[in-house]
Motif scaffolding. Structure first.
Motif, PDB file in Angstrom:
ATOM      1  N   ILE A 118       0.961  -1.071   0.217  1.00  0.00           N
ATOM      2  CA  ILE A 118      -0.103   0.050   0.162  1.00  0.00           C
ATOM      3  C   ILE A 118       0.781   1.278  -0.071  1.00  0.00           C
ATOM      4  CG2 ILE A 118      -2.214  -0.754   1.124  1.00  0.00           C
ATOM      5  CD1 ILE A 118      -0.838   0.376   3.666  1.00  0.00           C
ATOM      6  N   SER A 119       0.218   2.193  -0.435  1.00  0.00           N
ATOM      7  CA  SER A 119       0.946   3.648  -0.353  1.00  0.00           C
ATOM      8  C   SER A 119       0.983   4.252   1.184  1.00  0.00           C
ATOM      9  CB  SER A 119       0.394   4.606  -1.403  1.00  0.00           C
ATOM     10  OG  SER A 119      -0.899   4.974  -0.797  1.00  0.00           O
ATOM     11  N   ASN A 120       1.850   5.154   1.189  1.00  0.00           N
ATOM     12  CA  ASN A 120       1.984   5.914   2.466  1.00  0.00           C
ATOM     13  C   ASN A 120       0.927   6.453   2.865  1.00  0.00           C
ATOM     14  OD1 ASN A 120       4.115   5.976   4.354  1.00  0.00           O
ATOM     15  ND2 ASN A 120       5.451   5.974   2.589  1.00  0.00           N
ATOM     16  N   SER A 121       0.217   7.182   1.599  1.00  0.00           N
ATOM     17  CA  SER A 121      -1.151   8.116   2.107  1.00  0.00           C
ATOM     18  C   SER A 121      -2.424   6.976   2.419  1.00  0.00           C
ATOM     19  CB  SER A 121      -1.527   8.931   1.044  1.00  0.00           C
ATOM     20  OG  SER A 121      -1.348   8.189  -0.197  1.00  0.00           O
ATOM     21  N   ALA A 122      -2.454   5.787   1.743  1.00  0.00           N
ATOM     22  CA  ALA A 122      -3.456   4.841   2.035  1.00  0.00           C
ATOM     23  C   ALA A 122      -3.414   3.914   3.279  1.00  0.00           C
ATOM     24  CB  ALA A 122      -3.367   3.672   0.890  1.00  0.00           C
ATOM     25  N   LEU A 123      -1.875   4.169   3.844  1.00  0.00           N
ATOM     26  CA  LEU A 123      -1.873   3.441   5.248  1.00  0.00           C
ATOM     27  C   LEU A 123      -2.562   4.285   6.192  1.00  0.00           C
ATOM     28  CD1 LEU A 123       1.289   1.808   6.888  1.00  0.00           C
ATOM     29  CD2 LEU A 123       0.336   4.167   7.750  1.00  0.00           C
ATOM     30  N   LEU A 124      -2.339   5.898   6.051  1.00  0.00           N
ATOM     31  CA  LEU A 124      -3.220   6.542   7.194  1.00  0.00           C
ATOM     32  C   LEU A 124      -4.619   6.685   6.977  1.00  0.00           C
ATOM     33  CD1 LEU A 124      -0.989   9.894   6.222  1.00  0.00           C
ATOM     34  CD2 LEU A 124      -0.750   8.094   7.942  1.00  0.00           C
ATOM     35  N   GLU A 125      -5.320   5.878   6.072  1.00  0.00           N
ATOM     36  CA  GLU A 125      -6.656   5.755   6.051  1.00  0.00           C
ATOM     37  C   GLU A 125      -7.276   4.413   6.225  1.00  0.00           C
ATOM     38  OE1 GLU A 125      -7.878   7.745   2.308  1.00  0.00           O
ATOM     39  OE2 GLU A 125      -6.516   9.351   2.833  1.00  0.00           O
ATOM     40  N   LEU A 126      -6.164   3.407   6.760  1.00  0.00           N
ATOM     41  CA  LEU A 126      -6.706   2.163   6.894  1.00  0.00           C
ATOM     42  C   LEU A 126      -7.825   2.156   8.136  1.00  0.00           C
ATOM     43  CD1 LEU A 126      -3.413   0.071   6.657  1.00  0.00           C
ATOM     44  CD2 LEU A 126      -5.453   0.081   5.069  1.00  0.00           C
ATOM     45  N   PRO A 127      -8.837   1.093   8.122  1.00  0.00           N
ATOM     46  CA  PRO A 127      -9.426   0.852   9.237  1.00  0.00           C
ATOM     47  C   PRO A 127      -8.996   0.149  10.479  1.00  0.00           C
ATOM     48  CG  PRO A 127      -9.826  -0.670   7.588  1.00  0.00           C
ATOM     49  CD  PRO A 127      -8.823  -0.030   6.797  1.00  0.00           C
ATOM     50  N   VAL A 128      -8.066   0.699  11.189  1.00  0.00           N
ATOM     51  CA  VAL A 128      -7.400   0.326  12.184  1.00  0.00           C
ATOM     52  C   VAL A 128      -7.923   1.311  13.384  1.00  0.00           C
ATOM     53  CG1 VAL A 128      -5.474  -0.293  10.970  1.00  0.00           C
ATOM     54  CG2 VAL A 128      -5.466   2.121  11.734  1.00  0.00           C
ATOM     55  N   HIS A 129      -7.556   0.834  14.813  1.00  0.00           N
ATOM     56  CA  HIS A 129      -7.925   1.178  15.969  1.00  0.00           C
ATOM     57  C   HIS A 129      -6.633   2.378  16.296  1.00  0.00           C
ATOM     58  CE1 HIS A 129      -9.718  -2.600  16.511  1.00  0.00           C
ATOM     59  NE2 HIS A 129     -10.623  -1.847  16.908  1.00  0.00           N
ATOM     60  N   ILE A 130      -5.517   2.175  15.851  1.00  0.00           N
ATOM     61  CA  ILE A 130      -4.561   3.006  16.342  1.00  0.00           C
ATOM     62  C   ILE A 130      -3.556   3.359  15.288  1.00  0.00           C
ATOM     63  CG2 ILE A 130      -2.589   3.449  18.037  1.00  0.00           C
ATOM     64  CD1 ILE A 130      -3.780   1.370  19.717  1.00  0.00           C
ATOM     65  N   LEU A 131      -3.377   4.726  14.759  1.00  0.00           N
ATOM     66  CA  LEU A 131      -2.288   5.078  13.816  1.00  0.00           C
ATOM     67  C   LEU A 131      -1.048   5.675  14.449  1.00  0.00           C
ATOM     68  CD1 LEU A 131      -4.300   7.281  10.999  1.00  0.00           C
ATOM     69  CD2 LEU A 131      -2.452   5.214  10.686  1.00  0.00           C
ATOM     70  N   ILE A 132       0.024   5.327  13.866  1.00  0.00           N
ATOM     71  CA  ILE A 132       1.138   5.950  14.577  1.00  0.00           C
ATOM     72  C   ILE A 132       2.113   6.467  13.547  1.00  0.00           C
ATOM     73  CG2 ILE A 132       3.367   5.508  15.998  1.00  0.00           C
ATOM     74  CD1 ILE A 132       1.809   3.506  17.496  1.00  0.00           C
ATOM     75  N   PRO A 133       2.158   7.943  13.367  1.00  0.00           N
ATOM     76  CA  PRO A 133       3.074   8.590  12.478  1.00  0.00           C
ATOM     77  C   PRO A 133       4.177   8.453  12.920  1.00  0.00           C
ATOM     78  CG  PRO A 133       1.495  10.099  13.298  1.00  0.00           C
ATOM     79  CD  PRO A 133       1.079   8.990  13.865  1.00  0.00           C
ATOM     80  N   ALA A 134       5.308   8.023  12.089  1.00  0.00           N
ATOM     81  CA  ALA A 134       6.652   7.889  12.918  1.00  0.00           C
ATOM     82  C   ALA A 134       7.681   8.229  11.688  1.00  0.00           C
ATOM     83  CB  ALA A 134       6.893   6.450  13.466  1.00  0.00           C
ATOM     84  N   ALA A 135       7.272   9.236  10.916  1.00  0.00           N
ATOM     85  CA  ALA A 135       8.238   9.746   9.706  1.00  0.00           C
ATOM     86  C   ALA A 135       8.303  11.234   9.886  1.00  0.00           C
ATOM     87  CB  ALA A 135       7.827   9.429   8.222  1.00  0.00           C
ATOM     88  N   LEU A 136       7.612  12.122   9.076  1.00  0.00           N
ATOM     89  CA  LEU A 136       7.902  13.551   9.080  1.00  0.00           C
ATOM     90  C   LEU A 136       6.743  14.341   9.312  1.00  0.00           C
ATOM     91  CD1 LEU A 136      10.282  13.371   5.576  1.00  0.00           C
ATOM     92  CD2 LEU A 136      10.957  13.671   8.043  1.00  0.00           C
ATOM     93  N   GLU A 137       6.768  15.569   9.103  1.00  0.00           N
ATOM     94  CA  GLU A 137       5.778  16.545   9.440  1.00  0.00           C
ATOM     95  C   GLU A 137       4.422  16.412   8.214  1.00  0.00           C
ATOM     96  OE1 GLU A 137       9.116  16.857   9.755  1.00  0.00           O
ATOM     97  OE2 GLU A 137       9.504  18.860   9.844  1.00  0.00           O
ATOM     98  N   ASN A 138       3.503  16.988   8.747  1.00  0.00           N
ATOM     99  CA  ASN A 138       2.319  17.328   7.829  1.00  0.00           C
ATOM    100  C   ASN A 138       1.721  16.151   7.110  1.00  0.00           C
ATOM    101  OD1 ASN A 138       2.741  19.998   8.375  1.00  0.00           O
ATOM    102  ND2 ASN A 138       3.986  20.574   6.710  1.00  0.00           N
ATOM    103  N   GLN A 139       1.744  15.029   7.735  1.00  0.00           N
ATOM    104  CA  GLN A 139       0.861  13.859   7.308  1.00  0.00           C
ATOM    105  C   GLN A 139      -0.422  13.843   7.272  1.00  0.00           C
ATOM    106  OE1 GLN A 139       2.762  11.754   5.543  1.00  0.00           O
ATOM    107  NE2 GLN A 139       4.361  13.526   5.512  1.00  0.00           N
TER     108      GLN A 139
END
Ligand code: NAD
Length: 428
Positions: A289-310
């Motif tokens: 999956i793409s980085n942007s698709a990962l942020l929209e997955l049906p999960v309970h918890i999201l952990i951004p651990a890369a850069l700003e403005n995601q």
């Protein structure tokens, strides 16, 4: 870089200047605290910003000039503290924002530090090890006007690591004529590093994720997690959360992501990443999956651990997670923050969530100054205690002011720095 990353980056660049984001967050907290107007002016600007343009000898014998920064936002409560980032998109405003966030992070955890940050505009993937060493040593020498155990103590950040810190420590020590281990933290153990430091940021992320789950009534064994960024912070967070029974279903790095709704075998994934340098190609993944698709997955918890403005106004409404734990610095723009707040998405803010790194950096500095080293179990216990206490203080303030955890954290931090500034008074 994968094309999806560039697209997300371009959208993000439009979305927010990190320093404006940092100042807007501060202004909001200052309003809640009804902060004195003079103090507001002092705290919403960085104290010192230092730009260096310096030559580096490349492997082919040519000379290339690089631009780097060291910014100190605040030194009121102690020496400045903050990492050094190597990235093509480093800018003065990014470093200023990161330095301000460091001030608040150190104050949230009540460490006796101010905030700083450094960065060099470069693409480390295009440099040889020798070129990286030359660049690091010259940059360290250029910023030696500012750094040192009593004044400003760097640490690793994106694309820098223990080796980078060893080169900086050596450069400063050679210029002094004696070893100065407390100049930087995040060093190798053999030259005064601390047990537990490489895993500290991820461990702190784990502690606050557990606390947030407890508050939200979310059972770790039933909770799914997606993590963007699989470097020092993202990979350790994945490993420790997996160890606590969370189901890590997606991870990504700069090359793109992988997903398996049944859960990824994190130890096997770590081994795959160690050998191939990326998460893609892992046999245990169901799909890429793409980085942007990962942020929209049906999960309970999201952990951004890369850069700003995601998380921006463009994607915040599509985020399905109920809990966002900001392992990265500045992943959420103020517009996205408002959308999350309206939608009831809980955000554990960066200045709390990723404070585990600077906390064990503080332990490392204390150990170096005393030349007396602690065991890992003691480090981890002290770290856990500080993170849990900070979480509860932030949560209490958020409830008291009927606001977000971010503003709860800002209220705690800004008040500590403001009180220290007021009691010291204005020089001369
Ligand atoms: P790192 O260089 O070890 O890892 C960064 C990761 O992000 C890598 O997996 C990289 O491939 C990935 N990445 C880079 N650009 C990306 C993009 N556009 N999209 C998706 N993934 C991308 O860095 P790190 O030390 O793990 O830092 C990660 C974040 O955590 C940063 O925001 C940093 O400021 C923050 N942080 C780090 C520490 C620390 O102790 N290292 C402490 C506090 C906060």
């Amino acid at each position: 870089m994968a094309s999806n990353v560039l697209t997300a980056g371009a959208e993000a660049a439009e979305a927010a200047n990190p320093y404006e984001t940092a100042q807007r967050q501060f202004d909001q907290a200052a309003a809640i605290l009804d902060l004195d107007p003079g103090l507001r002016q002092v705290l919403r600007e960085v104290r010192r910003e230092f730009t260096v343009n310096f030559p580096v000898r490349m492997d082919d014998g040519s000379i290339r000039v690089f631009t780097g920064y060291r910014v100190q936002h605040n030194l009121t409560r102690g020496p400045a503290k903050g990492g050094i980032r190597y990235h093509p998109q480093v800018s003065l405003d990014e470093v200023k924002a990161l330095s301000m966030w460091m001030t608040w992070k150190c104050a949230v955890t009540n460490l006796p530090y101010g905030g700083a940050k450094g960065g060099v505009i470069c693409d480390p993937t295009q440099l040889s090890l020798q070129e990286l060493e030359n660049l690091t040593r010259r940059y360290a020498s250029e910023i030696s006007l500012l750094i040192g155990p009593e004044s400003d103590i760097p640490a690793p950040d994106v694309n820098t690591n223990q080796q980078t810190m060893a080169w900086i420590m050596d450069t400063i020590s050679m210029e002094k004529g004696y070893s100065v281990p407390a100049t930087v933290t995040g060093k190798p153990l053999s030259i005064g590093g601390s047990q537990g430091r490489p895993a500290a940021t991820g461990r702190g992320v784990m502690v606050v994720t557990l606390e947030a789950c407890r508050r939200m009534g979310l059972d770790p064994s039933q909770a799914t997690v997606a993590i963007q960024g699989f470097g020092n912070v993202g990979s350790v967070s994945a490993e420790l959360l997996h160890g606590q029974g969370f189901k890590v279903v997606a991870v990504s790095d700069v090359f793109g992501g992988i997903h398996n709704p049944d859960g990824l075998d994190v130890p096997a994934l770590l081994e795959h990443q160690r050998t191939t340098g990326k998460v893609r190609g892992f046999a245990g993944a169901r799909e890429e999956i793409s980085n942007s698709a990962l942020l929209e997955l049906p999960v309970h918890i999201l952990i951004p651990a890369a850069l700003e403005n995601q998380f921006t106004m463009h994607n915040a409404a599509r985020v399905q997670a109920k809990l966002v734990v900001e392992a990265a610095n500045g992943p959420t723009t103020p517009e996205a923050d408002d959308i999350f707040h309206q939608r009831g998405v809980v955000v554990v803010p960066d200045i709390l969530a990723n404070a585990g790194g600077v906390t064990v950096s503080y332990f490392e500095w204390v150990q170096d100054l005393q030349s007396f080293f602690w065991e890992e179990s003691e480090i981890n216990q002290r770290l856990t205690r500080i993170m849990e206490q900070a979480y509860h203080q932030v949560d209490d303030l958020a409830q008291q002011h009927r606001t977000t955890l971010r503003m709860g954290a800002y209220c705690l931090a800004v008040k500590r720095v403001a009180d220290a500034t007021a009691v010291r008074g204005i020089y001369p």
